[in-house]
Scaffold this motif. Sequence first.
Motif, PDB file in Angstrom:
ATOM      1  N   PRO A  14       0.688  -1.265  -0.111  1.00 23.08           N
ATOM      2  CA  PRO A  14      -0.175  -0.069  -0.132  1.00 23.08           C
ATOM      3  C   PRO A  14       0.742   1.368   0.168  1.00 23.08           C
ATOM      4  CG  PRO A  14      -0.151  -0.978   2.218  1.00 23.08           C
ATOM      5  CD  PRO A  14       0.773  -2.109   1.208  1.00 23.08           C
ATOM      6  N   LEU A  15       0.447   2.287  -0.400  1.00 27.08           N
ATOM      7  CA  LEU A  15       1.113   3.443  -0.753  1.00 27.08           C
ATOM      8  C   LEU A  15       1.475   4.205   0.509  1.00 27.08           C
ATOM      9  CD1 LEU A  15       2.040   5.724  -2.803  1.00 27.08           C
ATOM     10  CD2 LEU A  15      -0.115   6.950  -2.264  1.00 27.08           C
ATOM     11  N   PRO A  16       0.637   4.053   1.784  1.00 29.70           N
ATOM     12  CA  PRO A  16       1.116   4.637   3.183  1.00 29.70           C
ATOM     13  C   PRO A  16       2.430   3.759   3.494  1.00 29.70           C
ATOM     14  CG  PRO A  16      -1.328   4.385   3.170  1.00 29.70           C
ATOM     15  CD  PRO A  16      -0.726   3.348   1.942  1.00 29.70           C
ATOM     16  N   GLN A  17       2.396   2.585   3.315  1.00 30.55           N
ATOM     17  CA  GLN A  17       3.568   1.828   3.642  1.00 30.55           C
ATOM     18  C   GLN A  17       4.838   2.031   2.924  1.00 30.55           C
ATOM     19  OE1 GLN A  17       3.133  -2.321   3.553  1.00 30.55           O
ATOM     20  NE2 GLN A  17       5.042  -3.087   4.405  1.00 30.55           N
ATOM     21  N   ALA A  22       9.978   4.838   2.612  1.00 28.04           N
ATOM     22  CA  ALA A  22      10.680   6.080   1.603  1.00 28.04           C
ATOM     23  C   ALA A  22      11.049   7.107   2.634  1.00 28.04           C
ATOM     24  CB  ALA A  22      10.164   6.482   0.429  1.00 28.04           C
ATOM     25  N   ASN A  23      10.381   7.124   3.847  1.00 29.80           N
ATOM     26  CA  ASN A  23      10.478   8.551   4.578  1.00 29.80           C
ATOM     27  C   ASN A  23      10.180   9.745   3.710  1.00 29.80           C
ATOM     28  OD1 ASN A  23      11.121   9.912   6.973  1.00 29.80           O
ATOM     29  ND2 ASN A  23      13.360   9.964   6.530  1.00 29.80           N
ATOM     30  N   CYS A  24       8.740   9.786   3.532  1.00 26.62           N
ATOM     31  CA  CYS A  24       8.283  10.940   2.962  1.00 26.62           C
ATOM     32  C   CYS A  24       6.580  10.836   3.208  1.00 26.62           C
ATOM     33  CB  CYS A  24       8.521  11.004   1.539  1.00 26.62           C
ATOM     34  SG  CYS A  24       7.926   9.558   0.569  1.00 26.62           S
ATOM     35  N   SER A  25       6.041  11.991   2.819  1.00 23.69           N
ATOM     36  CA  SER A  25       4.532  11.910   2.942  1.00 23.69           C
ATOM     37  C   SER A  25       3.677  11.248   2.047  1.00 23.69           C
ATOM     38  CB  SER A  25       4.315  13.370   2.907  1.00 23.69           C
ATOM     39  OG  SER A  25       4.229  13.981   1.755  1.00 23.69           O
ATOM     40  N   GLU A  26       2.715  10.871   1.837  1.00 30.50           N
ATOM     41  CA  GLU A  26       2.040  10.299   0.862  1.00 30.50           C
ATOM     42  C   GLU A  26       1.862  11.235  -0.335  1.00 30.50           C
ATOM     43  OE1 GLU A  26      -1.503   8.292   2.087  1.00 30.50           O
ATOM     44  OE2 GLU A  26      -1.016   7.711   3.988  1.00 30.50           O
ATOM     45  N   ASP A  27       1.595  12.330  -0.112  1.00 32.91           N
ATOM     46  CA  ASP A  27       1.317  13.355  -1.175  1.00 32.91           C
ATOM     47  C   ASP A  27       2.591  13.524  -2.236  1.00 32.91           C
ATOM     48  OD1 ASP A  27      -1.173  13.875   0.031  1.00 32.91           O
ATOM     49  OD2 ASP A  27      -0.799  15.739   1.054  1.00 32.91           O
ATOM     50  N   ASP A  28       3.798  13.720  -1.212  1.00 33.67           N
ATOM     51  CA  ASP A  28       5.120  13.632  -2.148  1.00 33.67           C
ATOM     52  C   ASP A  28       5.054  12.369  -2.890  1.00 33.67           C
ATOM     53  OD1 ASP A  28       5.518  16.062  -0.867  1.00 33.67           O
ATOM     54  OD2 ASP A  28       6.854  15.359   0.540  1.00 33.67           O
ATOM     55  N   LEU A  29       5.044  11.154  -2.439  1.00 35.72           N
ATOM     56  CA  LEU A  29       4.904   9.915  -3.284  1.00 35.72           C
ATOM     57  C   LEU A  29       3.978  10.030  -4.236  1.00 35.72           C
ATOM     58  CD1 LEU A  29       6.627   7.242  -3.213  1.00 35.72           C
ATOM     59  CD2 LEU A  29       5.241   6.135  -1.687  1.00 35.72           C
ATOM     60  N   HIS A  30       2.733  10.316  -4.074  1.00 36.65           N
ATOM     61  CA  HIS A  30       1.979  10.302  -5.050  1.00 36.65           C
ATOM     62  C   HIS A  30       2.343  11.416  -6.176  1.00 36.65           C
ATOM     63  CE1 HIS A  30      -1.898  11.330  -7.009  1.00 36.65           C
ATOM     64  NE2 HIS A  30      -2.203   9.921  -6.652  1.00 36.65           N
ATOM     65  N   ARG A  31       2.857  12.423  -5.811  1.00 31.70           N
ATOM     66  CA  ARG A  31       3.362  13.290  -6.998  1.00 31.70           C
ATOM     67  C   ARG A  31       4.427  12.908  -7.714  1.00 31.70           C
ATOM     68  NH1 ARG A  31       2.346  17.265  -3.819  1.00 31.70           N
ATOM     69  NH2 ARG A  31       4.273  17.280  -2.882  1.00 31.70           N
ATOM     70  N   LEU A  32       5.268  12.169  -6.884  1.00 26.84           N
ATOM     71  CA  LEU A  32       6.570  11.515  -7.462  1.00 26.84           C
ATOM     72  C   LEU A  32       5.960  10.581  -8.703  1.00 26.84           C
ATOM     73  CD1 LEU A  32       9.628  11.104  -7.881  1.00 26.84           C
ATOM     74  CD2 LEU A  32       9.217   9.455  -6.090  1.00 26.84           C
ATOM     75  N   ILE A  33       5.012   9.699  -8.273  1.00 25.89           N
ATOM     76  CA  ILE A  33       4.545   8.693  -8.991  1.00 25.89           C
ATOM     77  C   ILE A  33       3.660   9.110 -10.362  1.00 25.89           C
ATOM     78  CG2 ILE A  33       3.269   6.705  -9.305  1.00 25.89           C
ATOM     79  CD1 ILE A  33       3.820   5.876  -6.446  1.00 25.89           C
ATOM     80  N   SER A  34       2.865  10.121 -10.087  1.00 30.28           N
ATOM     81  CA  SER A  34       2.055  10.587 -10.997  1.00 30.28           C
ATOM     82  C   SER A  34       2.729  11.319 -12.018  1.00 30.28           C
ATOM     83  CB  SER A  34       0.695  11.469 -10.323  1.00 30.28           C
ATOM     84  OG  SER A  34       1.312  12.713  -9.716  1.00 30.28           O
ATOM     85  N   VAL A  35       3.774  12.417 -11.941  1.00 26.08           N
ATOM     86  CA  VAL A  35       4.184  13.324 -12.692  1.00 26.08           C
ATOM     87  C   VAL A  35       5.481  12.653 -13.404  1.00 26.08           C
ATOM     88  CG1 VAL A  35       3.281  15.055 -11.463  1.00 26.08           C
ATOM     89  CG2 VAL A  35       5.557  14.401 -10.940  1.00 26.08           C
ATOM     90  N   MET A  36       5.928  11.145 -13.185  1.00 28.05           N
ATOM     91  CA  MET A  36       7.050  10.594 -13.772  1.00 28.05           C
ATOM     92  C   MET A  36       7.907  11.007 -12.841  1.00 28.05           C
ATOM     93  SD  MET A  36       7.162   8.068 -15.688  1.00 28.05           S
ATOM     94  CE  MET A  36       8.568   7.218 -16.560  1.00 28.05           C
ATOM     95  N   GLY A  37       8.282  11.962 -12.097  1.00 22.29           N
ATOM     96  CA  GLY A  37       9.248  12.235 -11.122  1.00 22.29           C
ATOM     97  C   GLY A  37      10.573  12.956 -11.942  1.00 22.29           C
ATOM     98  N   ASP A  38      11.455  13.031 -10.964  1.00 22.89           N
ATOM     99  CA  ASP A  38      12.635  13.926 -11.361  1.00 22.89           C
ATOM    100  C   ASP A  38      13.718  12.905 -11.078  1.00 22.89           C
ATOM    101  OD1 ASP A  38      14.685  15.351 -11.995  1.00 22.89           O
ATOM    102  OD2 ASP A  38      14.117  17.205 -10.611  1.00 22.89           O
ATOM    103  N   PRO A  39      14.364  12.520 -12.144  1.00 17.05           N
ATOM    104  CA  PRO A  39      15.729  11.768 -11.881  1.00 17.05           C
ATOM    105  C   PRO A  39      16.768  12.128 -10.838  1.00 17.05           C
ATOM    106  CG  PRO A  39      15.656  12.218 -13.944  1.00 17.05           C
ATOM    107  CD  PRO A  39      14.554  12.892 -13.614  1.00 17.05           C
ATOM    108  N   ASP A  40      16.639  13.765 -10.659  1.00 16.94           N
ATOM    109  CA  ASP A  40      17.612  14.157  -9.624  1.00 16.94           C
ATOM    110  C   ASP A  40      17.265  13.984  -8.066  1.00 16.94           C
ATOM    111  OD1 ASP A  40      19.638  14.408 -11.545  1.00 16.94           O
ATOM    112  OD2 ASP A  40      18.790  16.528 -12.380  1.00 16.94           O
TER     113      ASP A  40
END
Length: 253
Positions: A14-17, A22-40
Amino acid sequence: MVTLAGIAHDANRPLPQLALQANCSEDDLHRLISVMGDPDTPLLPRFLIACGVQSREKLDALYAQLLEFREYESTWRDFNERLRRLRLEENRAKAREREREAQARERELQAQMAARTEAMRRIQPTPRIAIEDAPGHNSKPDPLKAKTEAEFVDAMRRYRVWARNPSLRDMAQACGWQVSHTTFRNMLKASTVPKRLDMVDAFVTALNGTPDDRRQWASAWRHFTVPAPQSTALSESEHTAGNEKPRLRLTGT
C-alpha cells in the motif's frame, strides 16, 4: 515501458507503507509517481529501495525514461510558452488594428460632417422678398415706435409674419447660419431686446430686409441698450442758490 506507477504496483504494498519506508509523505510519493518524477530528486532512490528494486537493467531503463520524459516535458513547456506569447501578440496586433480602423472611421465621419456643414453654409437659398403693401396701407411694423423692450420683441414677431412668416430654420439658412434657429426662437420668445446688435441685424437680414429696415432696427435697438448721457452741470436755480451771499440780520440793542 518501465514506469514508477508500475514499480509501485509490482511492489504489492500500500502507498502509506511505501511512504513510510521512503521517509516521505503520501502526497510527495503520489506526486512523484503521477508526474513521472525527477531523476535528480533524492526521493527517487528511497522510493526504489522501498519497492525492492534490485535489477540494474530495470534501474537503467527507468532512469533513461525519466531523463527522456524530463526533456520532453521541458520541450513541451517551451512550446506552450511560445504558443502563448504568439497568441498574446496576435491578440494585441488585432486590437491595434481594430483601434486603427476605429480611428480611421471616426476621422472619416468627422470629415464627412465637416463637409456637410460647410456645404450647408454655402447654400444660398432663393430669396423670398416680402410683397410690399398697397399705397396707403403700410402694415410693416415700425420698431422705432416701440416704447418698451417687450414692444420691441413684439415688433420683431410681427415683422417676421409680415415678411412671409418663414420657418426659423429657413431664417438661419438665409443669414448664413450666423444665428441658429434655436437662438431665433429664444429671441422671439423673450421679453427683452437681444443682447447684441448683430443678432438683430441677422434677424432682419434673414427676412430680406432693406438697408432702410436694417438702419431702423439698429436705431431702435440702440434706444434700449445705449446708456443715456448723464449731465454734470448744475441747474440755474442750484447755481444761483449756491452763489447767494448770506444776509446780515440786524438786531436792536
